[in-house]
Design an enzyme around this catalytic site. Structure first.
Site, PDB file in Angstrom:
ATOM      1  N   GLY A  23      -9.866  47.098 -45.238  1.00  0.00           N
ATOM      2  CA  GLY A  23     -11.110  46.485 -45.705  1.00  0.00           C
ATOM      3  C   GLY A  23     -10.936  45.045 -46.111  1.00  0.00           C
ATOM      4  O   GLY A  23     -10.106  44.725 -46.949  1.00  0.00           O
ATOM      5  N   SER A  24     -11.711  44.134 -45.526  1.00  0.00           N
ATOM      6  CA  SER A  24     -11.462  42.719 -45.755  1.00  0.00           C
ATOM      7  C   SER A  24     -12.540  41.872 -45.097  1.00  0.00           C
ATOM      8  O   SER A  24     -13.601  42.372 -44.731  1.00  0.00           O
ATOM      9  CB  SER A  24     -10.077  42.356 -45.203  1.00  0.00           C
ATOM     10  OG  SER A  24      -9.874  42.992 -43.952  1.00  0.00           O
ATOM     11  N   ARG A  25     -12.241  40.582 -44.906  1.00  0.00           N
ATOM     12  CA  ARG A  25     -13.218  39.648 -44.350  1.00  0.00           C
ATOM     13  C   ARG A  25     -12.493  38.518 -43.625  1.00  0.00           C
ATOM     14  O   ARG A  25     -11.367  38.166 -43.964  1.00  0.00           O
ATOM     15  CB  ARG A  25     -14.069  39.105 -45.496  1.00  0.00           C
ATOM     16  CG  ARG A  25     -15.007  37.976 -45.130  1.00  0.00           C
ATOM     17  CD  ARG A  25     -15.821  37.601 -46.346  1.00  0.00           C
ATOM     18  NE  ARG A  25     -15.993  36.180 -46.488  1.00  0.00           N
ATOM     19  CZ  ARG A  25     -16.449  35.589 -47.585  1.00  0.00           C
ATOM     20  NH1 ARG A  25     -16.756  36.305 -48.651  1.00  0.00           N
ATOM     21  NH2 ARG A  25     -16.591  34.289 -47.634  1.00  0.00           N
TER      22      ARG A  25
END
Length: 250
Positions: free
Chosen positions: A208-210
């Site tokens: 989970g990240s960007r």
């Protein structure tokens, strides 16, 4: 068949199959599987073992690494990440991407540019790809916090890694891998000086990240807020041309 030509003239052999698991994630999947089997076989705790086995399947799925078909075009800039476009804004590039590099490569400068932020949930593919073909000029890793990657301020406060790429014509593009609340490691596959192709795998962010992408001056995005994009396949922009103006916030 592996290595056989597949194109838009009907040549080659294409068929559906389970996507491979990236080597970076195989050890995590095996560890999760071993724990689940130990709980089931040794302790005979079905109530816990089966959920853990399902979790192990989820770990393998998280690290899936499917093949992608990269659009061809000298000016095309593809998405570096799978996920949801959550922010499109005019911002000043990060300090780490502004200046020229020691080997003579160009930086992004200090003038505002368009930034596209792509949020990756735990259900998205987390292998990141190069948005353009060019030379890796700079990679800067910065330790930081682990707040929600969907927040705008995550680009300045979270653990992150900046990557600067320069095309053959001198156009520089930067993108930033940002860790989120669950993510705890950014894994690079490339180093400064490497030559990469558009859509080539360049890194991975765990759990989970960007990813923030900084478009060159004079380039407008071809995606909208709320649109889902696919790494290596979705065209984010056509360098040096005006695209969709809607969805860009100041």
């Amino acid at each position: 068949m592996a290595g056989e030509l597949r194109d838009n003239r009907g040549r080659g052999d294409a068929e559906w199959g389970l996507p491979p698991v990236h080597p970076e994630g195989r050890k995590f999947g095996m560890i999760a599987t071993a724990i689940a089997l130990a709980v089931l076989v040794i302790f005979d705790w079905d109530w816990l073992g089966w959920p853990l086995l399902l979790l192990a399947v989820g770990v393998f799925a998280f690290f899936r690494d499917p093949e992608r078909v990269v659009p061809q075009g000298d000016k095309l800039m593809v998405s570096p990440a799978d996920g949801l476009v959550t922010l499109i804004s005019q911002v000043t590039p990060p300090t780490e991407l502004q200046n020229a590099t020691e080997d003579g490569g160009r930086g992004l400068g200090k003038d505002p540019v368009t930034r596209i932020s792509i949020f990756m949930s735990v259900f998205d593919v987390h292998v990141n790809r190069s948005p353009i073909s060019g030379t890796i000029r700079r990679i800067v890793y910065i330790p930081g916090a682990f707040m929600n990657a969907d927040l705008d301020k995550a680009s300045e406060e979270n653990e992150r890694q900046h990557v600067l790429i320069e095309r053959g014509d001198g156009t520089a593009i930067g993108f930033t891998q940002i860790a989120g609340m669950v993510a705890r490691r950014i894994v690079p596959f490339v180093k400064p000086g490497d030559i990469v192709a558009a859509g080539q795998r360049v890194g991975l962010i765990r759990f989970g990240s960007r990813v923030d992408v900084y478009l060159p001056a004079g380039t407008e995005p071809k995606v909208l807020l709320g649109q889902r994009v696919i790494a290596g396949e979705t065209v984010l922009a056509e360098i040096g041309t005006v695209g969709l103006l809607e969805g860009v916030s100041q």
